[in-house]
Design a protein around this motif. Structure first.
Motif, PDB file in Angstrom:
ATOM      1  N   THR A  58       0.831  -1.211   0.000  1.00 21.17           N
ATOM      2  CA  THR A  58       0.000   0.000   0.000  1.00 21.17           C
ATOM      3  C   THR A  58       0.864   1.258   0.000  1.00 21.17           C
ATOM      4  N   GLU A  62       1.013   4.028  -3.192  1.00 22.53           N
ATOM      5  CA  GLU A  62       0.289   5.210  -2.729  1.00 22.53           C
ATOM      6  C   GLU A  62       0.668   6.415  -3.580  1.00 22.53           C
ATOM      7  N   THR A  64       1.477  10.139  -4.065  1.00 22.07           N
ATOM      8  CA  THR A  64       2.000  11.187  -3.195  1.00 22.07           C
ATOM      9  C   THR A  64       1.803  12.540  -3.855  1.00 22.07           C
TER      10      THR A  64
END
Length: 154
Positions: A58, A62, A64
């Motif tokens: 995860t 992810e 950003t």
């Protein structure tokens, strides 16, 4: 030239995935020593490995944002509480050898409850006595866990 792919989050994610797979491999290696699929020496490393792989995955995928909040170090009373708490736990590690589990735990509880919770002394002492007694009964009396005790010279 700066590589944009390598960020602290990505390095942490890859490290987490690698450690997770190592833990899963260890769980597979320990599986023959267990009784069933969920009991034995392999259960905890397997669970930790799966959680590390999921958390790393995860974090790896992810999205950003370009402007990420930089961590802010605590200041003032918060920094004081953190430093004093860590220091008191180090002192607790030293005290437990000399005055035993019960008294060193009770003294540390009183101090931490007073400093962190900012409660009155009488309340801190009362809660510390209750918590230390409950932990003593649970671990030493019921579970028969050997903890350090007072070594008197006589």
């Amino acid at each position: 030239m700066r590589i944009r792919f390598i960020s602290p989050d990505k390095i942490g994610a890859i490290t987490s995935i690698i450690l997770g797979w190592l833990s899963i491999f260890e769980a597979i290696r320990l599986y023959p020593y267990g009784n069933k699929i969920l009991t034995g020496d392999h259960t905890f490393p397997g669970l930790i490995g799966v959680l590390l792989v999921i958390a790393g995955g995860t974090l790896l995928f992810e999205r950003t944002s370009k402007e990420k909040n930089k961590p802010v170090l605590p200041r003032g009373r918060t920094a004081y509480i953190m430093i004093v708490s860590i220091g008191s736990l180090f002192i607790y590690c030293l005290l437990i050898e000399y005055i035993g589990y019960f008294f060193s735990t009770m003294i540390t509880f009183v101090y931490l409850i007073k400093i962190i919770g900012n409660y009155r002394w009488i309340f801190s002492i009362l809660i510390a006595v209750v918590l230390t007694t409950v932990m003593y009964l649970l671990f030493i009396v019921l579970l028969k866990t050997p903890f350090p005790s007072i070594n008197l010279p006589f």
